[in-house]
Design a protein around this motif. Structure first.
Motif, mmCIF file in Angstrom:
data_model
loop_
_atom_site.group_PDB
_atom_site.id
_atom_site.type_symbol
_atom_site.label_atom_id
_atom_site.label_comp_id
_atom_site.label_asym_id
_atom_site.label_seq_id
_atom_site.Cartn_x
_atom_site.Cartn_y
_atom_site.Cartn_z
ATOM 1 N N LEU A 35 2.363 -1.382 4.641
ATOM 2 C CA LEU A 35 1.454 -0.237 4.665
ATOM 3 C C LEU A 35 2.202 1.066 4.886
ATOM 4 O O LEU A 35 2.746 1.321 5.964
ATOM 5 N N ASP A 36 2.225 1.902 3.855
ATOM 6 C CA ASP A 36 2.751 3.262 3.984
ATOM 7 C C ASP A 36 1.748 4.061 4.810
ATOM 8 O O ASP A 36 0.544 3.989 4.564
ATOM 9 N N LEU A 37 2.225 4.797 5.812
ATOM 10 C CA LEU A 37 1.273 5.533 6.654
ATOM 11 C C LEU A 37 0.885 6.877 6.040
ATOM 12 O O LEU A 37 -0.102 7.485 6.429
ATOM 13 N N GLY A 38 1.666 7.346 5.067
ATOM 14 C CA GLY A 38 1.354 8.641 4.444
ATOM 15 C C GLY A 38 0.618 8.446 3.128
ATOM 16 O O GLY A 38 1.214 8.436 2.061
ATOM 17 N N LEU A 39 -0.701 8.285 3.224
ATOM 18 C CA LEU A 39 -1.502 8.019 2.021
ATOM 19 C C LEU A 39 -2.354 9.239 1.688
ATOM 20 O O LEU A 39 -2.675 10.037 2.561
ATOM 21 N N VAL A 76 11.560 2.056 8.499
ATOM 22 C CA VAL A 76 11.668 3.501 8.391
ATOM 23 C C VAL A 76 12.223 3.821 7.014
ATOM 24 O O VAL A 76 13.202 3.222 6.575
ATOM 25 N N LYS A 77 11.553 4.746 6.327
ATOM 26 C CA LYS A 77 12.025 5.140 5.009
ATOM 27 C C LYS A 77 13.280 6.003 5.139
ATOM 28 O O LYS A 77 13.340 6.836 6.032
ATOM 29 N N PRO A 78 14.260 5.891 4.266
ATOM 30 C CA PRO A 78 14.293 4.916 3.174
ATOM 31 C C PRO A 78 14.783 3.555 3.676
ATOM 32 O O PRO A 78 15.669 3.490 4.484
ATOM 33 N N VAL A 92 0.867 -1.178 0.000
ATOM 34 C CA VAL A 92 0.000 0.000 0.000
ATOM 35 C C VAL A 92 0.899 1.222 0.000
ATOM 36 O O VAL A 92 1.526 1.556 1.005
ATOM 37 N N GLU A 93 1.005 1.853 -1.148
ATOM 38 C CA GLU A 93 1.972 2.950 -1.311
ATOM 39 C C GLU A 93 1.511 3.822 -2.472
ATOM 40 O O GLU A 93 1.225 3.319 -3.553
ATOM 41 N N ASP A 94 1.421 5.124 -2.240
ATOM 42 C CA ASP A 94 0.913 6.014 -3.282
ATOM 43 C C ASP A 94 2.006 6.552 -4.190
ATOM 44 O O ASP A 94 1.715 7.061 -5.270
ATOM 45 N N ASP A 95 3.261 6.453 -3.765
ATOM 46 C CA ASP A 95 4.335 7.030 -4.567
ATOM 47 C C ASP A 95 4.898 5.968 -5.516
ATOM 48 O O ASP A 95 5.556 5.019 -5.075
HETATM 49 CA CA CA Z 1 3.148 8.084 0.806
#
Ligand code: CA
Length: 216
Positions: A48-52, A97-99, A6-9
């Motif tokens: 799951l990316d938390l920044g969606l 933690v990204k990256p 789940v990632e928007d980028d």
């Molecule tokens: Ca994101």
């Protein structure tokens, strides 16, 4: 094993999906939190990316937990420590933690799938480690480990005999992007050996890492 990313980028999700596939997983990506629940059937793990863009990732996690106990690894930006803590509290299994590198992530996916299969305590000779209770018995007697010592032993016990590289131990027990060649790891291993009462159980492989030796 089918992983739902789940990632928007797309600059992150593209390489991630390909990387997971290279590591032997099936992978599917959705870019919106609102699509996650309907995408769950047939999946074995969620990253799951938390920044969606459409929903708070933590709300997505809550929605998942209402209907499923599928393993979830949350991906947070550096500095979002609060999100990470809350995420683990409301049912995430792990976080990155990204990256983060695909290799690191693949190792965690494997570890979680193994953990899920083997819920019973790991028993190796005289040592028994219970991940659910976070307890360790040596010859039936409980020993008192620090959180890091416990995590370290848990990683080493996943595959007795495998040399676990220092880098992997650092990234899994400390921070995903640990940099440096400090002695932190060695100090913890020394403490662990002492508490286990047998320094031969954890073998040093010079220049590489450590391995748990399965003594009869
Ligand atoms: Ca994101």
């Amino acid at each position: 094993m089918h992983v739902l990313v789940v990632e928007d980028d797309p600059a992150i999700s593209g390489p991630l999906v390909q990387g997971l596939q290279r590591n032997g997983f099936d992978a599917t990506c959705v870019g919106f939190g609102g699509l996650v629940v309907e995408a769950l059937p047939g999946k074995d793990l969620v990253i799951l990316d938390l920044g969606l863009p459409d929903m708070d990732g933590l709300e997505v996690l809550k929605a998942i937990r209402k209907i499923s106990d599928i393993p979830v690894i949350i991906a947070t930006a550096r500095g979002d420590e609060m999100d990470r803590v809350v995420g683990l509290e409301i049912g995430a299994d792990d976080y990155v933690v990204k990256p983060f590198s695909v290799r690191e992530l693949a190792a965690r996916v494997r570890a979680i799938s193994r953990r899920r299969v083997v819920e019973a305590p790991s028993e190796m000779g005289q040592v028994s480690l219970d991940r659910n209770r976070r307890s360790v018995l040596v010859s039936g007697e409980p020993i008192d480990l620090t959180a890091k010592e416990f995590d370290l032993l848990a990683v080493l016990l996943e595959e007795p005999g495998r040399v676990v590289p220092r880098q992997e131990l650092y990234s899994r027990v400390w921070d995903p992007v640990w940099i440096g060649s400090g002695k932190t790891l060695d100090v913890h291993v020394a403490g662990l050996r002492k508490k286990l009462g047998n320094s031969d159980l954890i073998e040093t492989v010079r220049g590489v890492g450590y391995r748990y030796v399965d003594l009869p």
